[in-house]
Scaffold this active site. Sequence first.
Site, mmCIF file in Angstrom:
data_model
loop_
_atom_site.group_PDB
_atom_site.id
_atom_site.type_symbol
_atom_site.label_atom_id
_atom_site.label_comp_id
_atom_site.label_asym_id
_atom_site.label_seq_id
_atom_site.Cartn_x
_atom_site.Cartn_y
_atom_site.Cartn_z
ATOM 1 N N SER A 64 57.787 4.011 93.924
ATOM 2 C CA SER A 64 57.693 2.869 94.859
ATOM 3 C C SER A 64 57.816 3.244 96.326
ATOM 4 O O SER A 64 57.597 2.392 97.184
ATOM 5 C CB SER A 64 58.756 1.829 94.518
ATOM 6 N N LYS A 67 54.858 2.373 98.349
ATOM 7 C CA LYS A 67 54.544 0.994 98.758
ATOM 8 C C LYS A 67 54.613 0.788 100.270
ATOM 9 O O LYS A 67 53.974 -0.110 100.813
ATOM 10 C CB LYS A 67 55.474 0.022 98.017
ATOM 11 N N TYR A 191 47.270 0.854 91.026
ATOM 12 C CA TYR A 191 48.722 0.792 91.286
ATOM 13 C C TYR A 191 49.466 1.946 90.586
ATOM 14 O O TYR A 191 50.304 2.616 91.194
ATOM 15 C CB TYR A 191 49.257 -0.573 90.823
ATOM 16 N N TYR A 243 65.243 -3.381 96.870
ATOM 17 C CA TYR A 243 65.309 -4.503 95.926
ATOM 18 C C TYR A 243 66.636 -5.246 96.080
ATOM 19 O O TYR A 243 67.058 -5.514 97.203
ATOM 20 C CB TYR A 243 65.093 -4.006 94.476
ATOM 21 N N VAL A 261 61.672 4.777 91.690
ATOM 22 C CA VAL A 261 62.397 5.126 90.460
ATOM 23 C C VAL A 261 62.254 6.602 90.073
ATOM 24 O O VAL A 261 62.878 7.053 89.126
ATOM 25 C CB VAL A 261 62.028 4.253 89.233
HETATM 26 N N1 LIG Z 1 60.906 0.887 91.620
HETATM 27 C C1 LIG Z 1 59.860 1.626 91.339
HETATM 28 O O1 LIG Z 1 59.708 2.764 91.783
HETATM 29 C C2 LIG Z 1 58.925 1.022 90.350
HETATM 30 C C3 LIG Z 1 57.570 1.668 90.329
HETATM 31 C C4 LIG Z 1 57.017 1.821 88.956
HETATM 32 N N2 LIG Z 1 55.740 2.485 89.035
HETATM 33 C C5 LIG Z 1 56.880 0.488 88.263
HETATM 34 O O2 LIG Z 1 55.940 -0.174 88.477
HETATM 35 O O3 LIG Z 1 57.721 0.081 87.512
#
Ligand SMILES: NC(=O)CC[C@H](N)C(=O)O
Length: 309
Positions: A64, A67, A191, A243, A261
């Site tokens: 993420s 993003k 994505y 988050y 993550v």
């Molecule tokens: N928090 C993250 O890094 C989530 C990204 C992961 N690719 C997902 O969609 O669950």
Amino acid sequence: MRDLQQVLNEIAAEAAGDEDRGVVAQYIPELAKVDAKQFGIAVTLPDGTVLSAGDSATGFSIQSVSKVFTLALALGKLGDSVWSRVGREPSGNPFNSIVQLEQEKGRPRNPFINAGAIAVVDLIMAGHQPKEAIGEIIQFFRHLADDDSILIDEHVARSETAHGDRNASLAHFMRSFGNIHHPVDHVLGVYFHQCALVMNCRQLSRAGLFLASQGRDPVTGAQVVSEQRARRINAIMLTCGHYDGSGEFAFRVGLPGKSGVGGGILAIAPGKASIAVWSPGLDRVGNSKLGTAALEQLARRMDWTVFGA
Ligand SMILES: NC(=O)CC[C@H](N)C(=O)O
């Protein structure tokens, strides 16, 4: 101000001795295989100098953290119309939560939760085949990191596709409200590839430098985003980048940051540094445990904050 290289060495040594490293993400089988003992940190300064310690040259799945960059790309292509499709408020919910989407009629709270990032991908895809959109995203990262060797790990992208029911649900749900325009499998394909980009801390801190330098890459001179846009991306990182742990991160670290993550975090000390840290073990809300602790120490020891002089 302390000597930066010495501070990084101290932080890496402290991390190496820390037993309580959190838990590696389990829901993406390819990520569950990663060795939790690793730790890397890198800082890119406004003149382009990169200082680092630990496993800073080891590639990891940026997940993420990507993003931030796809938001910058979408804003560059489509301007403020992006905000008609995605909000700018912290969600207070887990990154893959669906609950608010129904109440808010398919418009995700912000571009950093999964639903928001999927909507941003849908925007980037306008007029493109999925492969072209993936190519455009990789190129953007290579350009910002000034490094053409950056690649996507197809195993991770496939692993996530095979276990992507939650993200598919989010995308279908948004599409039912008209907030996803392309076929869901195409959007998710892009994505998952964006999340599967592999970078090391040195590359990631270099790629984030424009956010510490008024939207401009001070090394190449390229204006990546306007100064105001860079400030606003930093604002969203601060309020939404971790988050339902965003308040805690602002409290402990005091800098805009974005986690993934895979255990990576990009943090920005405006005017001073772009910082990337990586340790795969996560805390309860899915943010790197040692990565957050390391940033807390770095910000404290270097006196970097957005909340004081
Ligand atoms: N928090 C993250 O890094 C989530 C990204 C992961 N690719 C997902 O969609 O669950």
